[in-house]
Design a protein around this motif. Structure first.
Motif, PDB file in Angstrom:
ATOM      1  N   THR A   1       0.847  -1.123  -0.073  1.00  0.00           N
ATOM      2  CA  THR A   1      -0.129   0.178  -0.242  1.00  0.00           C
ATOM      3  C   THR A   1       0.926   1.341   0.168  1.00  0.00           C
ATOM      4  OG1 THR A   1      -0.064   0.078   2.335  1.00  0.00           O
ATOM      5  CG2 THR A   1      -1.731  -1.092   1.228  1.00  0.00           C
ATOM      6  N   SER A   2       0.382   2.306  -0.408  1.00  0.00           N
ATOM      7  CA  SER A   2       0.997   3.607  -0.306  1.00  0.00           C
ATOM      8  C   SER A   2       1.506   4.060   1.055  1.00  0.00           C
ATOM      9  CB  SER A   2       0.192   4.598  -1.061  1.00  0.00           C
ATOM     10  OG  SER A   2       0.880   6.096  -1.172  1.00  0.00           O
ATOM     11  N   LEU A   3       2.520   4.422   1.213  1.00  0.00           N
ATOM     12  CA  LEU A   3       2.873   5.005   2.742  1.00  0.00           C
ATOM     13  C   LEU A   3       2.026   5.939   3.331  1.00  0.00           C
ATOM     14  CD1 LEU A   3       6.673   5.212   1.886  1.00  0.00           C
ATOM     15  CD2 LEU A   3       5.674   3.409   3.756  1.00  0.00           C
ATOM     16  N   GLN A   4       1.804   5.468   4.426  1.00  0.00           N
ATOM     17  CA  GLN A   4       0.619   6.446   5.352  1.00  0.00           C
ATOM     18  C   GLN A   4       1.267   6.478   6.929  1.00  0.00           C
ATOM     19  OE1 GLN A   4      -3.020   4.425   6.606  1.00  0.00           O
ATOM     20  NE2 GLN A   4      -2.156   2.775   5.323  1.00  0.00           N
ATOM     21  N   PRO A   5       0.865   7.503   7.561  1.00  0.00           N
ATOM     22  CA  PRO A   5       1.221   7.715   8.923  1.00  0.00           C
ATOM     23  C   PRO A   5       0.818   6.863   9.776  1.00  0.00           C
ATOM     24  CG  PRO A   5      -0.388   9.441   8.187  1.00  0.00           C
ATOM     25  CD  PRO A   5      -0.081   8.568   6.914  1.00  0.00           C
ATOM     26  N   SER A   6       1.573   6.345  10.664  1.00  0.00           N
ATOM     27  CA  SER A   6       1.142   5.384  11.828  1.00  0.00           C
ATOM     28  C   SER A   6       1.023   6.310  12.991  1.00  0.00           C
ATOM     29  CB  SER A   6       2.331   4.377  12.092  1.00  0.00           C
ATOM     30  OG  SER A   6       3.143   5.005  12.583  1.00  0.00           O
ATOM     31  N   ASN A   7       0.634   5.574  14.089  1.00  0.00           N
ATOM     32  CA  ASN A   7       0.641   6.427  15.335  1.00  0.00           C
ATOM     33  C   ASN A   7       1.758   6.308  16.363  1.00  0.00           C
ATOM     34  OD1 ASN A   7       0.222   3.773  16.239  1.00  0.00           O
ATOM     35  ND2 ASN A   7      -1.100   4.387  17.731  1.00  0.00           N
ATOM     36  N   PHE A   8       2.942   5.482  15.773  1.00  0.00           N
ATOM     37  CA  PHE A   8       3.966   5.534  16.542  1.00  0.00           C
ATOM     38  C   PHE A   8       5.003   6.850  16.395  1.00  0.00           C
ATOM     39  CE2 PHE A   8       8.204   4.149  18.103  1.00  0.00           C
ATOM     40  CZ  PHE A   8       7.620   3.566  19.407  1.00  0.00           C
ATOM     41  N   PRO A   9       5.177   7.621  17.717  1.00  0.00           N
ATOM     42  CA  PRO A   9       6.094   8.689  17.487  1.00  0.00           C
ATOM     43  C   PRO A   9       7.604   8.386  16.819  1.00  0.00           C
ATOM     44  CG  PRO A   9       4.748   8.790  19.488  1.00  0.00           C
ATOM     45  CD  PRO A   9       4.715   7.407  18.725  1.00  0.00           C
ATOM     46  N   LEU A  10       8.178   9.014  16.313  1.00  0.00           N
ATOM     47  CA  LEU A  10       9.276   8.476  15.779  1.00  0.00           C
ATOM     48  C   LEU A  10      10.265   9.772  15.190  1.00  0.00           C
ATOM     49  CD1 LEU A  10      11.220   5.928  15.344  1.00  0.00           C
ATOM     50  CD2 LEU A  10      10.364   5.864  13.136  1.00  0.00           C
ATOM     51  N   TRP A  11      11.713   9.840  15.798  1.00  0.00           N
ATOM     52  CA  TRP A  11      12.689  10.949  15.356  1.00  0.00           C
ATOM     53  C   TRP A  11      13.342  10.269  14.079  1.00  0.00           C
ATOM     54  CZ3 TRP A  11      13.338  15.774  16.136  1.00  0.00           C
ATOM     55  CH2 TRP A  11      14.635  16.269  15.575  1.00  0.00           C
ATOM     56  N   THR A  12      13.830  11.260  13.519  1.00  0.00           N
ATOM     57  CA  THR A  12      14.397  11.064  12.173  1.00  0.00           C
ATOM     58  C   THR A  12      15.704  10.250  12.317  1.00  0.00           C
ATOM     59  OG1 THR A  12      15.555  13.038  12.099  1.00  0.00           O
ATOM     60  CG2 THR A  12      13.529  13.057  10.982  1.00  0.00           C
ATOM     61  N   SER A  13      15.676   8.897  12.370  1.00  0.00           N
ATOM     62  CA  SER A  13      16.874   7.842  12.725  1.00  0.00           C
ATOM     63  C   SER A  13      16.163   6.500  12.231  1.00  0.00           C
ATOM     64  CB  SER A  13      17.142   8.047  14.258  1.00  0.00           C
ATOM     65  OG  SER A  13      18.461   7.395  14.174  1.00  0.00           O
ATOM     66  N   LYS A  14      17.151   5.610  12.036  1.00  0.00           N
ATOM     67  CA  LYS A  14      16.783   4.221  11.983  1.00  0.00           C
ATOM     68  C   LYS A  14      16.057   3.353  12.910  1.00  0.00           C
ATOM     69  CE  LYS A  14      18.949  -0.113  11.218  1.00  0.00           C
ATOM     70  NZ  LYS A  14      20.071  -1.020  11.407  1.00  0.00           N
ATOM     71  N   PRO A  15      14.689   3.143  12.581  1.00  0.00           N
ATOM     72  CA  PRO A  15      14.203   2.028  13.375  1.00  0.00           C
ATOM     73  C   PRO A  15      14.493   0.612  13.061  1.00  0.00           C
ATOM     74  CG  PRO A  15      12.573   2.612  11.789  1.00  0.00           C
ATOM     75  CD  PRO A  15      13.944   3.087  11.341  1.00  0.00           C
ATOM     76  N   LEU A  16      14.233  -0.125  14.185  1.00  0.00           N
ATOM     77  CA  LEU A  16      14.554  -1.701  13.961  1.00  0.00           C
ATOM     78  C   LEU A  16      13.489  -2.565  14.662  1.00  0.00           C
ATOM     79  CD1 LEU A  16      16.681  -3.745  12.880  1.00  0.00           C
ATOM     80  CD2 LEU A  16      17.298  -3.840  15.238  1.00  0.00           C
TER      81      LEU A  16
END
Length: 400
Positions: free
Chosen positions: A281-296
Motif C-alpha cells: 500500500t502507499s505509505l501512510q502515517p502511523s501512530n508511533f512517534p519517531l525521530w528521524t533515525s533508523k528504526p529496527l
C-alpha cells in the motif's frame, strides 16, 4: 482512487511538512503534537495500542535489568568516525561490524568496514580488524553492513559505492582464513538495514532503501541468499523521503514496513503487504512517534515483537525499545535503553571542518539486534564515533 484513509494520511503528512516548513504563516502552522497525543490518535494506523497511554520521555521507565558494554572507541590519529553497527551470533562467537572513516561521515567516499568478536557473550571484545576497504572490488567506499546466519554460514550484506551510487554486495565469512569472501550476488541501488527474515512463502526479505530517497525491500528466491529482487514501496507525491531506512513488523499474514520519517513528519510512515512483499500500500502515517533515525523491529522467542527507535522529543539522545504482548502485533510497553546527551563528542569532525561536532552532545542510534540464550543483544552507535552494546534479559521485556 485512493481510500479515505490513504487520502487522509496523505493530507496529514503534507500538513505536518507544511507546519514545520520555513516561512509557514501562523494560519498555516499548527503546534506539533506530543508523543502521547500522536499515539492516541485513532485516525492513524495503530502500531501502538491507542488505548494505552504512551509515556512522555520524562516518565518513560528504565529497564529493570540491562548491561551496557563499550565495544570500540574512537582514538586520536586512528578512526574518528564509527557508525552503522551490525551484529550476529555464529558458532559460539558474537560478531559485530561497523563503518569507519579517519575523520568524518563520508558515505560514498573512503569509508571501510571493520569488526571484532566476543568469546564471552559480549562483555569483552577482540581488537578490530578490517573486513573490506576501498579500492577492493573497484569500490570508492564500503558501509551500511548487515549480518545474518543462514545454512550454517555467516553472511554479510555490505554496501559498495561507485560514482556516488550504492549497491549491496553479498559475502560469506571464511572462518579458517578469517576473511570475507565475495559471492556472486548483488542488489543494485539498495542499502540494507535489517537482517533477512523468512516469510511464509519460503522467501526471505530485507528492509532497506533505494538510494537516499525511496523505501524499499529486497526479496530472495527461496533459500538462495545470492539472488534478490528489489521492490520499491509506493508513497504519496507529497511525502518526500530522505533516508527512509525501513524495518518490518508482522501482522498476521501481512507485513508492515516501518520507515524513518523525514524532517517535519512526527510519526513513522508505514506500508502494508499482503503478498509477502511483492506489492505494498502507499505509505501512510502511523501512530508511533519517531525521530528521524533508523528504526529496527524483530520477533523474540517469547512471541513478542519489538521496535527499537529514537524518541520524538529527545531525538537521538534517547534510544527506546517498545514491545507487544506475546502473539500480538500492537506495541503496548516501552522502556529506555539509553538516555543521555553526554559524554560529548571527542573527535568526530565533518568534511568541512574537523572540529564542528567536537564537544557536541552524543547520540545512541542505528540499532542492530540479535537474540541468544534468553538475552537480547542490541548494538548501536554512540555519538557516531564509538560502538556500544546493551544486553537485555528477555524477562525485562515481559508485559506485566
Amino acid at each position: 482512487m485512493p481510500s479515505r484513509i490513504l487520502r487522509a494520511g496523505c493530507l496529514l503528512i503534507l500538513g505536518l511538512i507544511l507546519a514545520t516548513a520555513p516561512g509557514a504563516t501562523a494560519a498555516e502552522a499548527e503546534p506539533p503534537r506530543t508523543s502521547p497525543e500522536l499515539a492516541a490518535d485513532p485516525t492513524l494506523l495503530a502500531l501502538w495500542d491507542p488505548a494505552i497511554p504512551f509515556p512522555p520521555f520524562n516518565e518513560m521507565p528504565d529497564l529493570d535489568i540491562v548491561t551496557h558494554v563499550q565495544v570500540e572507541r574512537a582514538k586520536p590519529g586512528e578512526f574518528h568516525y564509527l557508525h552503522e553497527t551490525a551484529i550476529a551470533w555464529h558458532k559460539g562467537l558474537l560478531h559485530m561490524g561497523w563503518a569507519n572513516h579517519p575523520l568524518h561521515e563520508a558515505n560514498y567516499l573512503d569509508e571501510l568496514l571493520r569488526g571484532g568478536v566476543s568469546r564471552d557473550g559480549g562483555l569483552t571484545w577482540s581488537e578490530p580488524v578490517n573486513w573490506i576497504e576501498p579500492p577492493a572490488m573497484g569500490a570508492e567506499s564500503w558501509n551500511h553492513p548487515v549480518l545474518a546466519v543462514h545454512q550454517d554460514r555467516l553472511w554479510g550484506f555490505f554496501t559498495r559505492w561507485v560514482g556516488e551510487q550504492p549497491e549491496t554486495r553479498i559475502f560469506t565469512l571464511d572462518e579458517q582464513a578469517g576473511r570475507w569472501q565475495s559471492r556472486k550476488g548483488v542488489i543494485p541501488g539498495f542499502l540494507p538495514f535489517t537482517p533477512p527474515r523468512r516469510m511464509r512463502d519460503g522467501n526471505w526479505i530485507i528492509g532497506g532503501e533505494q538510494g537516499w530517497t525511496e523505501a524499499a525491500v529486497a526479496i530472495s528466491r527461496g533459500d538462495d541468499f545470492t539472488n534478490w529482487e528489489l521492490v520499491i514501496l509506493p508513497r504519496p507525491e507529497a511525502l518526500e523521503l530522505r533516508y527512509p531506512e525501513t524495518t518490518l513488523l508482522e501482522r498476521g499474514d501481512a507485513l508492515i514496513a516501518i520507515c524513518r520519517p523525514p524532517r517535519g513528519v512526527q510519526t513513522a510512515p508505514v506500508s502494508i503487504s499482503h503478498d509477502c512483499g511483492r506489492s505494498w500500500t502507499s505509505l501512510q502515517p502511523s501512530n508511533f512517534p519517531l525521530w528521524t533515525s533508523k528504526p529496527l523491529s524483530g520477533r523474540l522467542s517469547t512471541g513478542q515483537q519489538y521496535l527499537i527507535a529514537n524518541n520524538l522529543e529527545e531525538g537521538r539522545t534517547l534510544l527506546s525499545i517498545a514491545v507487544t504482548e506475546p502473539g500480538s502485533d500492537q506495541l503496548v510497553r516501552i522502556w529506555k535503553i539509553r538516555h543521555q546527551a553526554a559524554p560529548v563528542r571527542r573527535l568526530l569532525g565533518t568534511r568541512h571542518t574537523d572540529r564542528q561536532f567536537i564537544g557536541g552532545r552524543t547520540e545512541w542510534s542505528y540499532p542492530a539486534a540479535i537474540e541468544h540464550d534468553g538475552l537480547l543483544y542490541v548494538s548501536y552507535t554512540q555519538g557516531k564515533e564509538d560502538a556500544a552494546l546493551s544486553i537485555i534479559p528477555l524477562s525485562a521485556l515481559e508485559v506485566r
